[in-house]
Scaffold this motif. Structure first.
Motif, PDB file in Angstrom:
ATOM      1  N   LEU A   1       0.003  13.087   2.392  1.00 31.52           N
ATOM      2  CA  LEU A   1       0.357  13.630   1.071  1.00 31.52           C
ATOM      3  C   LEU A   1       0.358  12.562   0.082  1.00 31.52           C
ATOM      4  CD1 LEU A   1       1.592  15.845  -0.578  1.00 31.52           C
ATOM      5  CD2 LEU A   1       3.808  15.202   0.156  1.00 31.52           C
ATOM      6  N   TRP A   2       0.988  11.238   0.548  1.00 29.67           N
ATOM      7  CA  TRP A   2       0.827  10.261  -0.490  1.00 29.67           C
ATOM      8  C   TRP A   2      -0.729   9.863  -0.768  1.00 29.67           C
ATOM      9  CZ3 TRP A   2       4.857  11.993  -1.139  1.00 29.67           C
ATOM     10  CH2 TRP A   2       6.148  11.299  -1.576  1.00 29.67           C
ATOM     11  N   MET A   3      -1.505   9.842   0.162  1.00 26.91           N
ATOM     12  CA  MET A   3      -2.740   9.433   0.039  1.00 26.91           C
ATOM     13  C   MET A   3      -3.637  10.336  -1.094  1.00 26.91           C
ATOM     14  SD  MET A   3      -4.280   8.795   3.854  1.00 26.91           S
ATOM     15  CE  MET A   3      -3.902   7.189   4.979  1.00 26.91           C
ATOM     16  N   LEU A   4      -3.239  11.736  -0.866  1.00 26.35           N
ATOM     17  CA  LEU A   4      -4.067  12.855  -1.833  1.00 26.35           C
ATOM     18  C   LEU A   4      -3.238  13.085  -3.292  1.00 26.35           C
ATOM     19  CD1 LEU A   4      -4.692  15.546   0.628  1.00 26.35           C
ATOM     20  CD2 LEU A   4      -6.175  13.561   0.057  1.00 26.35           C
ATOM     21  N   THR A   5      -2.176  12.326  -3.344  1.00 28.22           N
ATOM     22  CA  THR A   5      -1.164  12.385  -4.560  1.00 28.22           C
ATOM     23  C   THR A   5      -1.052  10.853  -4.949  1.00 28.22           C
ATOM     24  OG1 THR A   5       0.621  12.438  -3.702  1.00 28.22           O
ATOM     25  CG2 THR A   5      -0.339  14.557  -3.921  1.00 28.22           C
ATOM     26  N   LEU A   6      -1.648  10.105  -4.484  1.00 24.26           N
ATOM     27  CA  LEU A   6      -1.293   8.518  -4.800  1.00 24.26           C
ATOM     28  C   LEU A   6       0.100   8.429  -5.113  1.00 24.26           C
ATOM     29  CD1 LEU A   6      -4.016   7.903  -7.442  1.00 24.26           C
ATOM     30  CD2 LEU A   6      -4.019   7.142  -5.151  1.00 24.26           C
ATOM     31  N   GLY A   7       0.738   8.569  -3.629  1.00 21.38           N
ATOM     32  CA  GLY A   7       2.381   8.186  -3.949  1.00 21.38           C
ATOM     33  C   GLY A   7       3.160   9.112  -4.321  1.00 21.38           C
ATOM     34  N   GLY A   8       2.800  10.501  -4.215  1.00 27.93           N
ATOM     35  CA  GLY A   8       3.454  11.569  -5.200  1.00 27.93           C
ATOM     36  C   GLY A   8       3.475  11.487  -6.501  1.00 27.93           C
TER      37      GLY A   8
ATOM     38  N   GLY B   1       0.864  -1.127  -0.014  1.00 30.10           N
ATOM     39  CA  GLY B   1      -0.005  -0.111   0.000  1.00 30.10           C
ATOM     40  C   GLY B   1       0.837   1.121   0.126  1.00 30.10           C
ATOM     41  N   GLY B   2       2.051   1.365  -0.666  1.00 29.09           N
ATOM     42  CA  GLY B   2       2.749   2.433  -0.639  1.00 29.09           C
ATOM     43  C   GLY B   2       2.328   3.586  -1.183  1.00 29.09           C
ATOM     44  N   PRO B   3       1.451   3.372  -2.425  1.00 28.57           N
ATOM     45  CA  PRO B   3       0.827   4.804  -3.014  1.00 28.57           C
ATOM     46  C   PRO B   3      -0.034   5.369  -2.180  1.00 28.57           C
ATOM     47  CG  PRO B   3       0.967   3.112  -4.547  1.00 28.57           C
ATOM     48  CD  PRO B   3       1.427   2.472  -3.419  1.00 28.57           C
ATOM     49  N   LEU B   4      -0.735   4.624  -0.941  1.00 26.46           N
ATOM     50  CA  LEU B   4      -1.719   5.111  -0.250  1.00 26.46           C
ATOM     51  C   LEU B   4      -0.814   5.494   1.247  1.00 26.46           C
ATOM     52  CD1 LEU B   4      -4.932   2.866  -0.317  1.00 26.46           C
ATOM     53  CD2 LEU B   4      -4.104   5.062  -1.633  1.00 26.46           C
ATOM     54  N   GLY B   5       0.478   5.343   1.306  1.00 26.61           N
ATOM     55  CA  GLY B   5       1.092   5.777   2.534  1.00 26.61           C
ATOM     56  C   GLY B   5       1.153   5.042   3.496  1.00 26.61           C
TER      57      GLY B   5
ATOM     58  N   GLY C   1       3.218   8.629  -8.188  1.00 22.52           N
ATOM     59  CA  GLY C   1       3.799   7.704  -8.447  1.00 22.52           C
ATOM     60  C   GLY C   1       5.342   7.502  -8.199  1.00 22.52           C
ATOM     61  N   GLY C   2       6.200   8.789  -8.628  1.00 21.83           N
ATOM     62  CA  GLY C   2       7.541   8.742  -8.404  1.00 21.83           C
ATOM     63  C   GLY C   2       7.842   8.744  -7.140  1.00 21.83           C
ATOM     64  N   GLY C   3       7.219   9.417  -6.068  1.00 17.55           N
ATOM     65  CA  GLY C   3       7.459   9.559  -4.812  1.00 17.55           C
ATOM     66  C   GLY C   3       7.530   8.310  -4.130  1.00 17.55           C
ATOM     67  N   TRP C   4       6.590   7.429  -4.574  1.00 21.57           N
ATOM     68  CA  TRP C   4       6.498   6.037  -3.970  1.00 21.57           C
ATOM     69  C   TRP C   4       7.629   5.171  -4.124  1.00 21.57           C
ATOM     70  CZ3 TRP C   4       4.810   1.532  -7.322  1.00 21.57           C
ATOM     71  CH2 TRP C   4       4.756   0.390  -6.294  1.00 21.57           C
ATOM     72  N   LEU C   5       8.043   5.425  -5.367  1.00 21.42           N
ATOM     73  CA  LEU C   5       9.283   4.512  -5.757  1.00 21.42           C
ATOM     74  C   LEU C   5      10.809   5.083  -5.296  1.00 21.42           C
ATOM     75  CD1 LEU C   5       8.800   4.294  -9.685  1.00 21.42           C
ATOM     76  CD2 LEU C   5       8.398   2.452  -7.891  1.00 21.42           C
ATOM     77  N   TRP C   6      10.834   6.397  -4.940  1.00 26.37           N
ATOM     78  CA  TRP C   6      11.890   7.214  -4.186  1.00 26.37           C
ATOM     79  C   TRP C   6      11.793   6.738  -2.622  1.00 26.37           C
ATOM     80  CZ3 TRP C   6      15.566  10.104  -5.868  1.00 26.37           C
ATOM     81  CH2 TRP C   6      16.191  10.932  -5.015  1.00 26.37           C
TER      82      TRP C   6
ATOM     83  N   GLY D   1       8.477  20.137  -4.738  1.00 26.07           N
ATOM     84  CA  GLY D   1       7.152  19.723  -4.350  1.00 26.07           C
ATOM     85  C   GLY D   1       6.342  20.552  -3.668  1.00 26.07           C
ATOM     86  N   GLN D   2       6.644  21.596  -3.019  1.00 25.04           N
ATOM     87  CA  GLN D   2       5.871  22.799  -2.611  1.00 25.04           C
ATOM     88  C   GLN D   2       5.082  23.078  -3.643  1.00 25.04           C
ATOM     89  OE1 GLN D   2       8.428  24.746  -0.171  1.00 25.04           O
ATOM     90  NE2 GLN D   2       8.053  23.641   1.815  1.00 25.04           N
ATOM     91  N   VAL D   3       5.661  23.672  -4.777  1.00 29.43           N
ATOM     92  CA  VAL D   3       5.072  24.246  -5.893  1.00 29.43           C
ATOM     93  C   VAL D   3       4.275  23.467  -6.740  1.00 29.43           C
ATOM     94  CG1 VAL D   3       5.620  25.424  -8.147  1.00 29.43           C
ATOM     95  CG2 VAL D   3       7.026  25.798  -6.033  1.00 29.43           C
ATOM     96  N   THR D   4       4.716  22.152  -6.827  1.00 26.67           N
ATOM     97  CA  THR D   4       3.749  21.174  -7.560  1.00 26.67           C
ATOM     98  C   THR D   4       2.492  20.917  -6.729  1.00 26.67           C
ATOM     99  OG1 THR D   4       5.897  20.093  -8.511  1.00 26.67           O
ATOM    100  CG2 THR D   4       3.742  18.959  -8.664  1.00 26.67           C
ATOM    101  N   VAL D   5       2.610  20.524  -5.452  1.00 24.44           N
ATOM    102  CA  VAL D   5       1.441  20.018  -4.811  1.00 24.44           C
ATOM    103  C   VAL D   5       0.513  21.533  -4.393  1.00 24.44           C
ATOM    104  CG1 VAL D   5       0.571  19.363  -2.326  1.00 24.44           C
ATOM    105  CG2 VAL D   5       2.621  18.241  -3.683  1.00 24.44           C
ATOM    106  N   GLY D   6       1.142  22.722  -4.241  1.00 23.56           N
ATOM    107  CA  GLY D   6       0.213  23.796  -4.352  1.00 23.56           C
ATOM    108  C   GLY D   6      -0.498  23.915  -5.517  1.00 23.56           C
ATOM    109  N   MET D   7       0.067  23.828  -6.728  1.00 21.98           N
ATOM    110  CA  MET D   7      -0.581  23.931  -8.110  1.00 21.98           C
ATOM    111  C   MET D   7      -1.800  22.885  -8.046  1.00 21.98           C
ATOM    112  SD  MET D   7       2.484  24.798 -10.577  1.00 21.98           S
ATOM    113  CE  MET D   7       1.357  24.494 -11.923  1.00 21.98           C
ATOM    114  N   TYR D   8      -1.435  21.554  -7.586  1.00 23.13           N
ATOM    115  CA  TYR D   8      -2.415  20.584  -7.715  1.00 23.13           C
ATOM    116  C   TYR D   8      -3.504  20.974  -6.816  1.00 23.13           C
ATOM    117  CZ  TYR D   8      -4.247  15.784  -6.659  1.00 23.13           C
ATOM    118  OH  TYR D   8      -4.933  14.751  -6.430  1.00 23.13           O
TER     119      TYR D   8
END
Length: 264
Positions: free
Chosen positions: A33-40, A15-19, A42-47, A82-89
């Protein structure tokens, strides 16, 4: 209770994409953050795969300085991105899910919350009032337009970097049930407006699909009706007495003879 690396990797895989692994390690901000973005996205989950050993050690209290109250965290370009990206999202999600709320209110609030969420990941945080104030001022400057989500998010992220600090250590952690309850409320607050908007759009699409058979039938009958009208104009076919009476036209002699023949 000591955290185990094998359990953390198992939760990361399942359940990595769900944190789930972040919930296990007590990193609730990261989990949300992972719940709302599905693991960043996808890339954040692999990271996370390469960072799990360090996070498990930190959760067990190993290798972490005890007193960092007077120090400032190092500037992280990755956190800033990440702040800029998630803020825009978050800003775009507010524009889609809350169309009835004025953009001057919904956009900066959503952007500020997204930036603050990224700022609170891990052992760092930032001053939320400063982030929200900067977001509202930038939104006023750009008059709350949808395309202003990028400069608003960038301004809020810069404010978050200026006011970054370490979280205080030694604070007791709530029980797992309470933490899950808070995470569920946060996810519901984010997803409910988008779900309502999606259901409304689905209902409109369903209404359109249900009207398609009738429209198709009307389209198929259109050549037949056009041919019948042309035949009436050329005199090959006569209109019904009801239509003639409603139009105020006297029935033709041929129609009268047909009517008498039917009566006989």
């Amino acid at each position: 209770m000591a955290k185990r690396l094998l359990v953390a990797y198992g939760l990361w895989a399942l359940g990595g994409p769900l944190g789930l692994h972040h919930i296990y390690l007590g990193r609730d901000s990261h989990a949300l953050l992972w719940m709302l973005t599905l693991g960043g996205f996808g890339g954040g989950w692999l990271w996370d795969f390469w960072h799990l050993p360090g996070w498990v050690a930190a959760a067990n209290g190993a290798g972490v300085p005890r007193d960092r109250s007077g120090s400032v965290p190092a500037l992280s370009p990755l956190r800033l991105a990440g702040q800029v990206t998630v803020g825009m999202y978050f800003g775009l999600a507010a524009a889609l899910g809350l169309p009835w709320v004025p953009m001057l209110l919904a956009q900066p609030l959503a952007v500020g919350l997204g930036v603050q969420l990224v700022s609170s990941v891990g052992d760092q945080t930032a001053e939320a009032p400063g982030i929200l104030a900067t977001a509202f001022l930038a939104s006023l400057l750009f008059q709350g337009r949808v395309l202003a989500v990028l400069p608003v998010s960038l301004a809020a992220s810069i404010a978050a970097q200026r006011h970054r600090r370490y979280k205080p250590r030694g604070m007791p952690q709530a029980r797992l049930a309470v933490r899950l309850y808070h995470l569920g409320l946060a996810c519901l607050a984010f997803a409910a407006p988008l779900a309502c908007r999606g259901l409304g759009g689905a209902a409109r699409v369903l209404g359109t699909l249900l009207a398609l058979p009738r429209a198709a039938a009307e389209l198929l009958l259109l050549p037949l009706r056009a041919g019948w009208l042309l035949a009436e104009i050329l005199g090959f076919a006569s209109s019904s007495p009801a239509r003639d009476g409603s139009a105020g036209v006297e029935p033709s002699s041929w129609s009268k003879r047909q009517q008498r023949a039917y009566e006989v």
